[in-house]
Design a protein around this motif. Structure first.
Motif, mmCIF file in Angstrom:
data_model
loop_
_atom_site.group_PDB
_atom_site.id
_atom_site.type_symbol
_atom_site.label_atom_id
_atom_site.label_comp_id
_atom_site.label_asym_id
_atom_site.label_seq_id
_atom_site.Cartn_x
_atom_site.Cartn_y
_atom_site.Cartn_z
ATOM 1 N N ARG A 1 30.736 30.500 53.741
ATOM 2 C CA ARG A 1 31.409 29.578 52.823
ATOM 3 C C ARG A 1 30.960 29.709 51.374
ATOM 4 N N PHE A 2 29.826 30.357 51.131
ATOM 5 C CA PHE A 2 29.306 30.434 49.770
ATOM 6 C C PHE A 2 28.727 31.819 49.514
ATOM 7 N N ASP A 3 29.032 32.346 48.337
ATOM 8 C CA ASP A 3 28.333 33.547 47.882
ATOM 9 C C ASP A 3 28.127 33.444 46.377
ATOM 10 N N LEU A 4 27.470 34.443 45.807
ATOM 11 C CA LEU A 4 27.082 34.425 44.405
ATOM 12 C C LEU A 4 27.988 35.357 43.613
ATOM 13 N N SER A 5 28.543 34.867 42.521
ATOM 14 C CA SER A 5 29.345 35.720 41.656
ATOM 15 C C SER A 5 28.435 36.755 40.996
ATOM 16 N N GLN A 6 28.773 38.020 41.186
ATOM 17 C CA GLN A 6 27.900 39.091 40.720
ATOM 18 C C GLN A 6 28.051 39.345 39.219
ATOM 19 N N LEU A 7 26.968 39.721 38.587
ATOM 20 C CA LEU A 7 26.986 40.099 37.180
ATOM 21 C C LEU A 7 27.534 41.522 37.048
ATOM 22 N N VAL A 8 28.095 41.799 35.872
ATOM 23 C CA VAL A 8 28.664 43.122 35.592
ATOM 24 C C VAL A 8 27.698 43.852 34.669
ATOM 25 N N GLU A 9 27.205 44.982 35.143
ATOM 26 C CA GLU A 9 26.236 45.748 34.357
ATOM 27 C C GLU A 9 26.960 46.787 33.505
ATOM 28 N N ALA A 10 26.546 46.892 32.240
ATOM 29 C CA ALA A 10 27.105 47.900 31.331
ATOM 30 C C ALA A 10 26.086 48.185 30.243
ATOM 31 N N ALA A 11 26.092 49.430 29.744
ATOM 32 C CA ALA A 11 25.111 49.826 28.734
ATOM 33 C C ALA A 11 25.351 49.110 27.409
ATOM 34 N N ASP A 12 26.623 48.899 27.072
ATOM 35 C CA ASP A 12 26.962 48.235 25.813
ATOM 36 C C ASP A 12 28.377 47.661 25.933
ATOM 37 N N PHE A 13 28.851 47.064 24.861
ATOM 38 C CA PHE A 13 30.143 46.402 24.908
ATOM 39 C C PHE A 13 31.287 47.394 25.113
ATOM 40 N N THR A 14 31.163 48.580 24.540
ATOM 41 C CA THR A 14 32.199 49.595 24.712
ATOM 42 C C THR A 14 32.313 49.992 26.186
ATOM 43 N N ALA A 15 31.169 50.164 26.835
ATOM 44 C CA ALA A 15 31.192 50.494 28.263
ATOM 45 C C ALA A 15 31.773 49.339 29.072
ATOM 46 N N LEU A 16 31.494 48.107 28.650
ATOM 47 C CA LEU A 16 32.024 46.940 29.350
ATOM 48 C C LEU A 16 33.553 46.881 29.232
ATOM 49 N N GLU A 17 34.081 47.277 28.075
ATOM 50 C CA GLU A 17 35.529 47.328 27.904
ATOM 51 C C GLU A 17 36.170 48.260 28.926
ATOM 52 N N GLY A 18 35.510 49.380 29.195
ATOM 53 C CA GLY A 18 36.036 50.318 30.178
ATOM 54 C C GLY A 18 36.027 49.741 31.582
ATOM 55 N N VAL A 19 34.969 49.000 31.919
ATOM 56 C CA VAL A 19 34.891 48.375 33.248
ATOM 57 C C VAL A 19 36.004 47.343 33.404
ATOM 58 N N ARG A 20 36.198 46.525 32.369
ATOM 59 C CA ARG A 20 37.244 45.491 32.423
ATOM 60 C C ARG A 20 38.627 46.112 32.536
ATOM 61 N N ALA A 21 38.869 47.192 31.794
ATOM 62 C CA ALA A 21 40.192 47.818 31.802
ATOM 63 C C ALA A 21 40.563 48.340 33.181
ATOM 64 N N GLY A 22 39.556 48.695 33.981
ATOM 65 C CA GLY A 22 39.834 49.242 35.301
ATOM 66 C C GLY A 22 39.920 48.205 36.393
ATOM 67 N N ALA A 23 39.799 46.929 36.049
ATOM 68 C CA ALA A 23 39.792 45.869 37.065
ATOM 69 C C ALA A 23 41.212 45.405 37.351
ATOM 70 N N ARG A 24 41.697 45.656 38.558
ATOM 71 C CA ARG A 24 43.006 45.160 38.977
ATOM 72 C C ARG A 24 42.941 44.554 40.365
ATOM 73 N N ASP A 25 41.756 44.121 40.772
ATOM 74 C CA ASP A 25 41.623 43.414 42.040
ATOM 75 C C ASP A 25 42.481 42.151 41.990
ATOM 76 N N ALA A 26 43.115 41.817 43.118
ATOM 77 C CA ALA A 26 44.016 40.657 43.155
ATOM 78 C C ALA A 26 43.317 39.371 42.766
ATOM 79 N N ALA A 27 42.017 39.283 42.994
ATOM 80 C CA ALA A 27 41.306 38.028 42.759
ATOM 81 C C ALA A 27 40.553 38.018 41.439
ATOM 82 N N ILE A 28 40.635 39.081 40.644
ATOM 83 C CA ILE A 28 39.923 39.138 39.368
ATOM 84 C C ILE A 28 40.879 38.804 38.230
ATOM 85 N N GLU A 29 40.501 37.808 37.447
ATOM 86 C CA GLU A 29 41.320 37.364 36.320
ATOM 87 C C GLU A 29 40.823 37.918 35.003
#
Length: 535
Positions: free
Chosen positions: A356-384
């Motif tokens: 019934r409960f789990d922990l929302s995981q943190l997203v690791e990235a070297a910098d903001f530019t790398a984080l932009e790439g991770v976000r751009a690739g997210a198309r999971d049905a449950a990720i907003e």
């Protein structure tokens, strides 16, 4: 009742937030108990009068005026309470009774049986003028629609009596209308109510849109933003040793009854913040780390239900992906920095039911530019999208600049053809402002894929209203079918399979981006193209 009716009338025609606050505050200071308490219950959505239903009101008016006249008037006005209040015939001879108070009306309606309700409501309407009838019907059905949120009403109360609105929120769900102890405290005639031994709601910490800002990941942690509903889980053990758990939505609504499977699984004293979702591809056992969530479309099947069947509990089991901890037992952690609260939450989660409960995981990235790439690739049905949380931020109510940011994923878009239009409500009741739109099948048939009324300006609504009136093919009460010639560009967060729609598809949060007068309807998107976007 007259003062409350005048308040509602003023609120409807007032757009300024500060002016609304003053109107409510003036009413609360001038109105005695218990009328003002019941008025607050109505404004905040805490008033429940189960014996009064819209069907009962329609039956009453159709006994007194021509049903065709009522329906035509309702279609034009766009609001049942307003239509009935204006059409209700004056009694002959006039009813000679003292003015009806808010408290008197509520006390009578609250204790009615279904069989007694029609006569009792009709007798009250006979005693009132049109403005008061409108107020009574709005209050009885719980659909005020006067541009006042529960939070705004509480802010008005706090401002009127020089209280801290967060202190009001802190105790609100432990009190019952008409809130005598709350007003006694507000006027300095009683002690501040306490939330002890009651699982009350605490205001959520909210985020600002990130927009064009770039942040330093040394100062901010990144976390996925999941597509469910934000909830607060509260468990309190009272002085008798009896524990109680409640789930609250972001607006402070108690949703415990709709999710008894989650509530029964949480028996740890404290207050947690997380995202309520249902599991996808349920196989039993613990949740997979960072996964296991179905789309929002699956969660919708359980929202708003007062009773959930055993079949639904089995087929759509709910769980909470935890974001934050506000209280650990009776210890208030909200003043601690996010990093310390996160550490405390990580220590707590292994002690909870893993199904019934789990922990929302943190997203690791070297910098903001790398984080932009991770976000751009997210198309999971449950990720907003993503959340960016300042590592030293306390948990504070509302939106505070610089602390938390929401970075939603870019919306999907489609060019759709307008098929139907419906009159709006409130100030839009004379405009065709709600639009149903569709896409083409391979056989050239147009099937509906969504409905939207958001995203456009008043000027664009006027433009679309003219199109609807000039290109009407058929009328169905307040709805008009229009010529299939106008293309609307629609943005939406995601799209899902749906058995409830003829097209087999349902959009998540559709809104109108622009009117495509430059594009022929034949070149609008197809259902086959939309199905490729299904998540």
């Amino acid at each position: 009742m007259h003062a409350f009716a005048a308040l509602l009338d003023s609120l409807i025609y007032t757009r300024s937030r500060n002016a609304k606050l003053k109107l409510i505050g003036d009413y609360l200071r001038a109105t005695p108990d218990p009328d003002r308490g019941w008025a607050m219950a109505a404004l905040t959505g805490d008033l429940d009068l189960p014996a009064i239903k819209p069907a009962l009101i329609r039956a009453l008016i159709e006994e007194r005026v021509d049903p065709v006249l009522f329906r035509m008037s309702r279609d034009y006005v766009g609001d049942t309470a307003e239509t009935v209040s204006l059409l209700w015939p004056e009694p002959d001879p006039p009813v000679a009774q003292p003015p009806l108070t808010v408290a008197e009306a509520i006390d009578r309606l609250m204790h009615l049986s279904r069989s007694d309700a029609p006569a009792a409501l009709a007798a009250m309407l006979d005693r009132l003028d049109a403005e008061e009838r409108f107020a009574l019907l709005k209050m009885a059905t719980g659909a005020l629609r006067v541009g006042v949120s529960a939070r705004l009403a509480k802010q008005a109360l706090a401002d009127a009596f020089a209280l801290d609105v967060e202190a009001v929120e802190e105790v609100w769900h432990g009190l019952e209308p008409p809130y005598p102890t709350l007003f006694a405290w507000a006027e300095g005639m009683g002690a501040q109510p306490t939330a002890a031994d009651v699982p009350v709601f605490r205001p959520f910490m909210l985020a600002h849109p990130l927009e064009e800002l770039r942040v330093d990941l040394a100062d901010y942690a990144a976390e996925w933003k999941w597509d469910g509903i934000r909830v607060q889980i509260v468990h309190v053990v009272n002085a008798q040793g009896v524990g109680e758990t409640r789930l609250y939505s972001r607006t402070g609504d108690d949703v415990t009854r709709a999710f008894p499977d989650v509530a029964s699984a949480f028996a740890t004293p404290g207050v947690l913040d997380g995202e309520l979702m249902v599991r996808g591809d349920f196989q039993g056992g613990a949740l997979e780390e960072g996964g296991g969530a179905a789309s929002f479309n699956a969660l919708q099947q359980r929202l708003g239900r007062k009773v959930v069947s055993a079949k639904m509990l089995a087929e759509a089991p709910a769980f909470v992906r935890l974001y934050d901890i506000l209280f650990d037992g009776t210890e208030d952690l909200r003043a601690l920095p996010w990093t310390e609260r996160r550490r405390r939450l990580e220590a707590l989660v292994p002690r909870l039911d893993p199904s019934r409960f789990d922990l929302s995981q943190l997203v690791e990235a070297a910098d903001f530019t790398a984080l932009e790439g991770v976000r751009a690739g997210a198309r999971d049905a449950a990720i907003e999208g993503m959340m960016l949380k300042r590592r030293d931020s306390p948990y504070v109510a509302g939106r505070r600049t610089g602390l938390w940011y929401k970075w939603k994923r870019d919306p999907l878009t489609a060019d759709c053809v307008m098929m139907y239009a419906q009159r709006g409500n409130g100030r839009r009741s004379s405009w065709y402002s709600d639009y149903t739109f569709g896409c083409w099948t391979e056989e050239g048939e147009l099937l509906p894929v969504g409905k939207a009324y958001q995203g456009i300006t008043d000027q664009e609504i006027a433009q679309l209203d003219r199109f609807v009136r000039q290109h009407t093919l058929a009328r169905f009460g307040p709805v008009r079918e229009v010529e299939k010639t106008l293309v609307l560009e629609i943005a939406f967060d995601s799209i899902h399979e749906s058995k409830r729609h003829k097209s087999g598809l349902a959009m998540r949060f559709p809104r109108i981006v622009r009117i495509r007068t430059d594009k022929p309807a034949a070149e609008a998107d197809t259902l086959a193209g939309l199905r490729k976007l299904v998540t």
